[in-house]
Design a protein around this motif. Structure first.
Motif, PDB file in Angstrom:
ATOM      1  N   SER A 122       1.052  -1.068  -0.431  1.00 44.58           N
ATOM      2  CA  SER A 122      -0.019   0.084   0.072  1.00 44.58           C
ATOM      3  C   SER A 122       0.871   1.002  -0.231  1.00 44.58           C
ATOM      4  O   SER A 122       0.034   2.035  -0.571  1.00 44.58           O
ATOM      5  CB  SER A 122      -0.871   0.061   1.448  1.00 44.58           C
ATOM      6  N   GLY A 123       1.970   1.482  -0.248  1.00 46.31           N
ATOM      7  CA  GLY A 123       3.139   2.098   0.054  1.00 46.31           C
ATOM      8  C   GLY A 123       3.574   2.355   0.904  1.00 46.31           C
ATOM      9  O   GLY A 123       3.791   2.047   1.960  1.00 46.31           O
ATOM     10  N   ALA A 124       5.213   3.298   1.371  1.00 44.50           N
ATOM     11  CA  ALA A 124       5.777   3.639   1.825  1.00 44.50           C
ATOM     12  C   ALA A 124       5.610   5.422   2.195  1.00 44.50           C
ATOM     13  O   ALA A 124       6.358   6.226   0.890  1.00 44.50           O
ATOM     14  CB  ALA A 124       7.123   2.829   1.578  1.00 44.50           C
ATOM     15  N   VAL A 125       5.571   5.625   3.289  1.00 38.80           N
ATOM     16  CA  VAL A 125       5.584   7.178   3.514  1.00 38.80           C
ATOM     17  C   VAL A 125       7.117   7.443   4.565  1.00 38.80           C
ATOM     18  O   VAL A 125       6.747   6.836   5.945  1.00 38.80           O
ATOM     19  CB  VAL A 125       4.050   7.386   3.754  1.00 38.80           C
ATOM     20  N   PHE A 126       7.780   8.277   4.697  1.00 35.46           N
ATOM     21  CA  PHE A 126       8.747   8.402   5.621  1.00 35.46           C
ATOM     22  C   PHE A 126       7.896   9.659   6.334  1.00 35.46           C
ATOM     23  O   PHE A 126       8.288  11.615   5.234  1.00 35.46           O
ATOM     24  CB  PHE A 126       9.909   8.998   5.221  1.00 35.46           C
ATOM     25  N   ASP A 127       7.521  10.318   6.945  1.00 39.76           N
ATOM     26  CA  ASP A 127       7.099  11.129   7.676  1.00 39.76           C
ATOM     27  C   ASP A 127       7.570  11.842   8.269  1.00 39.76           C
ATOM     28  O   ASP A 127       8.100  11.446   9.573  1.00 39.76           O
ATOM     29  CB  ASP A 127       5.490  11.303   8.196  1.00 39.76           C
ATOM     30  N   GLN A 128       8.036  13.592   7.995  1.00 42.26           N
ATOM     31  CA  GLN A 128       8.912  14.185   8.961  1.00 42.26           C
ATOM     32  C   GLN A 128      10.006  13.272   9.292  1.00 42.26           C
ATOM     33  O   GLN A 128      10.812  13.599  10.272  1.00 42.26           O
ATOM     34  CB  GLN A 128       7.739  14.760  10.351  1.00 42.26           C
ATOM     35  N   LEU A 129      10.412  12.534   8.116  1.00 43.64           N
ATOM     36  CA  LEU A 129      11.453  11.365   8.906  1.00 43.64           C
ATOM     37  C   LEU A 129      12.579  10.850   7.425  1.00 43.64           C
ATOM     38  O   LEU A 129      12.160  11.298   6.459  1.00 43.64           O
ATOM     39  CB  LEU A 129      11.373   9.982   8.855  1.00 43.64           C
ATOM     40  N   VAL A 144       8.965   5.269  -2.929  1.00 40.83           N
ATOM     41  CA  VAL A 144       8.651   6.091  -1.204  1.00 40.83           C
ATOM     42  C   VAL A 144       8.492   6.794  -1.787  1.00 40.83           C
ATOM     43  O   VAL A 144       8.468   8.550  -2.086  1.00 40.83           O
ATOM     44  CB  VAL A 144      10.066   5.750  -0.884  1.00 40.83           C
ATOM     45  N   THR A 145       7.466   8.098  -0.959  1.00 40.53           N
ATOM     46  CA  THR A 145       7.500   9.273  -0.448  1.00 40.53           C
ATOM     47  C   THR A 145       8.261   9.523   0.924  1.00 40.53           C
ATOM     48  O   THR A 145       8.170   8.892   2.196  1.00 40.53           O
ATOM     49  CB  THR A 145       5.907  10.020  -0.221  1.00 40.53           C
ATOM     50  N   VAL A 146       8.836  10.828   0.521  1.00 37.99           N
ATOM     51  CA  VAL A 146       9.579  11.818   1.979  1.00 37.99           C
ATOM     52  C   VAL A 146       8.949  12.825   2.250  1.00 37.99           C
ATOM     53  O   VAL A 146       9.146  13.357   1.363  1.00 37.99           O
ATOM     54  CB  VAL A 146      10.775  11.649   1.728  1.00 37.99           C
ATOM     55  N   ARG A 147       8.662  12.956   3.291  1.00 39.33           N
ATOM     56  CA  ARG A 147       8.052  14.107   3.037  1.00 39.33           C
ATOM     57  C   ARG A 147       7.479  15.093   4.625  1.00 39.33           C
ATOM     58  O   ARG A 147       7.834  14.937   5.229  1.00 39.33           O
ATOM     59  CB  ARG A 147       6.166  14.341   2.472  1.00 39.33           C
ATOM     60  N   ASN A 148       7.731  16.108   4.364  1.00 37.16           N
ATOM     61  CA  ASN A 148       8.352  17.261   5.833  1.00 37.16           C
ATOM     62  C   ASN A 148       8.838  17.614   7.489  1.00 37.16           C
ATOM     63  O   ASN A 148       8.842  17.085   7.482  1.00 37.16           O
ATOM     64  CB  ASN A 148       6.715  17.463   6.015  1.00 37.16           C
ATOM     65  N   SER A 154       9.539  21.545  15.272  1.00 35.67           N
ATOM     66  CA  SER A 154      10.081  20.150  15.905  1.00 35.67           C
ATOM     67  C   SER A 154       8.642  19.532  15.172  1.00 35.67           C
ATOM     68  O   SER A 154       7.911  19.582  14.342  1.00 35.67           O
ATOM     69  CB  SER A 154       8.793  20.088  17.227  1.00 35.67           C
ATOM     70  N   PRO A 155       8.965  17.920  14.893  1.00 39.44           N
ATOM     71  CA  PRO A 155      10.465  17.087  14.644  1.00 39.44           C
ATOM     72  C   PRO A 155      11.239  17.152  14.087  1.00 39.44           C
ATOM     73  O   PRO A 155      11.006  18.133  12.677  1.00 39.44           O
ATOM     74  CB  PRO A 155      10.052  16.384  14.949  1.00 39.44           C
ATOM     75  N   THR A 156      12.879  17.576  14.182  1.00 39.92           N
ATOM     76  CA  THR A 156      14.256  17.609  13.515  1.00 39.92           C
ATOM     77  C   THR A 156      13.979  16.744  13.046  1.00 39.92           C
ATOM     78  O   THR A 156      14.795  15.586  13.528  1.00 39.92           O
ATOM     79  CB  THR A 156      14.783  18.692  13.579  1.00 39.92           C
ATOM     80  N   SER A 157      14.625  16.216  11.729  1.00 45.81           N
ATOM     81  CA  SER A 157      15.421  14.872  10.777  1.00 45.81           C
ATOM     82  C   SER A 157      16.273  16.002   9.935  1.00 45.81           C
ATOM     83  O   SER A 157      15.786  16.478   8.902  1.00 45.81           O
ATOM     84  CB  SER A 157      14.332  14.170  10.409  1.00 45.81           C
ATOM     85  N   ASN A 158      17.402  14.917   9.743  1.00 47.45           N
ATOM     86  CA  ASN A 158      18.495  14.973   8.826  1.00 47.45           C
ATOM     87  C   ASN A 158      18.490  16.416   8.519  1.00 47.45           C
ATOM     88  O   ASN A 158      18.598  16.466   6.718  1.00 47.45           O
ATOM     89  CB  ASN A 158      17.341  14.148   7.307  1.00 47.45           C
ATOM     90  N   GLY A 159      18.532  17.077   9.185  1.00 43.79           N
ATOM     91  CA  GLY A 159      19.128  18.994   8.772  1.00 43.79           C
ATOM     92  C   GLY A 159      17.727  19.192   7.723  1.00 43.79           C
ATOM     93  O   GLY A 159      18.427  19.731   6.999  1.00 43.79           O
ATOM     94  N   GLY A 160      16.282  18.493   7.386  1.00 44.25           N
ATOM     95  CA  GLY A 160      15.505  19.222   7.046  1.00 44.25           C
ATOM     96  C   GLY A 160      15.440  18.433   5.155  1.00 44.25           C
ATOM     97  O   GLY A 160      14.928  18.915   5.025  1.00 44.25           O
ATOM     98  N   ASP A 161      16.435  17.718   4.733  1.00 41.28           N
ATOM     99  CA  ASP A 161      16.445  17.976   3.498  1.00 41.28           C
ATOM    100  C   ASP A 161      16.081  16.135   3.486  1.00 41.28           C
ATOM    101  O   ASP A 161      15.945  15.343   4.460  1.00 41.28           O
ATOM    102  CB  ASP A 161      17.771  17.138   3.193  1.00 41.28           C
ATOM    103  N   ALA A 162      15.351  16.268   2.334  1.00 34.82           N
ATOM    104  CA  ALA A 162      14.273  14.522   2.244  1.00 34.82           C
ATOM    105  C   ALA A 162      14.764  13.912   1.676  1.00 34.82           C
ATOM    106  O   ALA A 162      14.782  12.536   2.816  1.00 34.82           O
ATOM    107  CB  ALA A 162      13.175  15.069   1.104  1.00 34.82           C
ATOM    108  N   ILE A 163      15.695  13.228   0.753  1.00 36.01           N
ATOM    109  CA  ILE A 163      17.310  12.427   0.803  1.00 36.01           C
ATOM    110  C   ILE A 163      18.779  13.499   0.653  1.00 36.01           C
ATOM    111  O   ILE A 163      18.555  14.156  -0.106  1.00 36.01           O
ATOM    112  CB  ILE A 163      17.283  12.067  -0.499  1.00 36.01           C
ATOM    113  N   GLY A 164      19.544  13.116   2.397  1.00 39.75           N
ATOM    114  CA  GLY A 164      20.303  14.746   1.738  1.00 39.75           C
ATOM    115  C   GLY A 164      21.640  12.822   1.558  1.00 39.75           C
ATOM    116  O   GLY A 164      21.893  11.916   2.224  1.00 39.75           O
ATOM    117  N   MET A 165      22.878  13.509   0.630  1.00 37.00           N
ATOM    118  CA  MET A 165      24.056  12.652   0.638  1.00 37.00           C
ATOM    119  C   MET A 165      25.066  13.630   1.092  1.00 37.00           C
ATOM    120  O   MET A 165      25.551  15.204   0.715  1.00 37.00           O
ATOM    121  CB  MET A 165      23.898  12.231  -0.741  1.00 37.00           C
TER     122      MET A 165
END
Length: 367
Positions: A122-129, A144-148, A154-165
């Motif tokens: 049914s899908g994968a959602v990374f919510d605020q993560l 996958v979906t990565v959002r917000n 709050s909350p914070t994650s990954n320096g604010g990047d959906a996907i960061g390298m």
């Protein structure tokens, strides 16, 4: 030759123990770790295959994703992690092990290789993560979906990047993802797809990036020029203020993307970067190509693009738009094979194929 009964029983018990420990369902190696094959620059430097040939694990929490990484025999043992459900701060804890280096509140792919993360069911959602790739290689993220994801508030994650390298990353293919925010830096968000500190051989394909102040960058400063060999194709950028992408040095191949409502600037080639920009469709946007917010010039080779209701600013000290009649000022040699869709077909093709939950459809060359 079949294994002796005792060995088969031991293997079955070990698999069951792993499943119990991670809260995940484990299956044995499959022939392919992801649907389709990598494209663009991710095919170079030895190619990108992710977890192909390794074990497949089903995970429904961030903790289970980390436990699957930590449960491998080594940090390079191939693995495909099939993800279903919502991954968030409440279900993503740090897990320790010899084959992983994880952290709470972020999906941490650090100092590892040969991994696929694949949205299923049914899908994968990374919510605020966010998903953070650091000192790693041969990674696939698909469907996958990565959002917000926030860097402040709050909350914070990954320096604010959906996907960061960052830091010595090689060979990453991100495909059929949806990356989205709900505003810009003042609302606590940063980039949707960022690469810095020696990240190379990356492809972003058939993805949606929308509703963000910043689409993404390659290089964190004008003096940080160790990144490059990035391909962007068949992506939708919609309602983005800038950085689609921002390039500081390096080479990028940008083709068959659909850009709608770029509010301030688009492809920003700076500090000697060279971008090959082919058969894209730009609509209802401003300053979609050029060097912006700096006097450190970048370069572009253009062909076959469509500019539909695009406005251009006048050149100034730190702004050098490529339009209103963009012309090439460099040449870029592409080392891999690829097929171009006509720019006129791009809105239809990308609308049908890009993003998570689209059945991993790709262009068949028609529109």
């Amino acid at each position: 030759m079949k294994k002796p009964v005792a060995l088969r029983l031991y293997a079955a018990l070990a698999t069951a123990a792993l499943a119990a420990a991670t809260g995940a369902v484990v299956s044995m190696p499959s022939a392919s770790a992801a649907s389709g094959s990598a494209t663009g620059y991710a095919t170079q430097n030895g190619g990108t295959t992710g977890g192909a040939g390794g074990q497949t694990v089903r995970a429904t929490t961030g903790t289970a994703i980390h436990q699957a990484l930590c449960g491998r025999a080594s940090s390079s043992t191939p693995i495909t992690i099939e993800v279903e459900g919502t991954i968030n701060h409440g279900n993503t804890a740090k897990v320790s092990g010899d084959s992983c280096n994880t952290a709470a509140g972020v999906i941490e792919l650090k100092q590892i290789s040969n991994v696929t993360i694949l949205g299923v069911g049914s899908g994968a959602v990374f919510d605020q993560l966010g998903i953070h790739i650091r000192e790693s290689s041969n990674i696939i993220i698909q469907n996958v979906t990565v959002r917000n994801v926030k860097k402040s508030g709050s909350p914070t994650s990954n320096g604010g990047d959906a996907i960061g390298m960052e830091r010595n990353v090689r060979n990453v293919w991100v495909d059929h993802t949806t990356l989205e925010a709900s505003g810009g830096e003042s609302e606590g968000f940063d980039g949707l797809f960022d690469m810095k500190d020696n990240t190379q051989y990356v492809t972003l394909s058939y993805s949606i990036l929308r509703n963000s102040g910043r689409g993404g960058l390659v290089g964190s400063s004008e003096s940080e020029l160790s990144n490059g060999f990035i391909t962007y194709h068949h992506n939708l950028y919609e309602n983005i203020d800038s950085r689609t992408p921002l390039l500081r040095g390096g080479i990028a191949h940008i083709y068959n993307n659909y850009y709608v409502k770029l509010n301030e600037s688009g492809i920003n080639s700076r500090a000697g970067a060279r971008a090959k920009v082919d058969n894209n469709y730009f609509k209802d946007s401003k300053d979609v190509l050029g060097t912006f917010y700096t006097d450190a010039a970048g370069y572009w080779q253009v062909s076959g693009n469509t500019f539909d209701n695009v406005t251009w600013s006048s050149p100034s000290g730190e702004n050098n738009p490529a339009g209103p009649d963009p012309q090439s000022n460099t040449t870029v040699s592409i080392p891999y094979s690829y097929s171009l869709d006509g720019a006129g077909c791009v809105p239809d093709i990308v609308s049908r194929t890009a993003g998570a939950g689209k059945g991993l459809q790709v262009s068949n060359g028609n529109c």
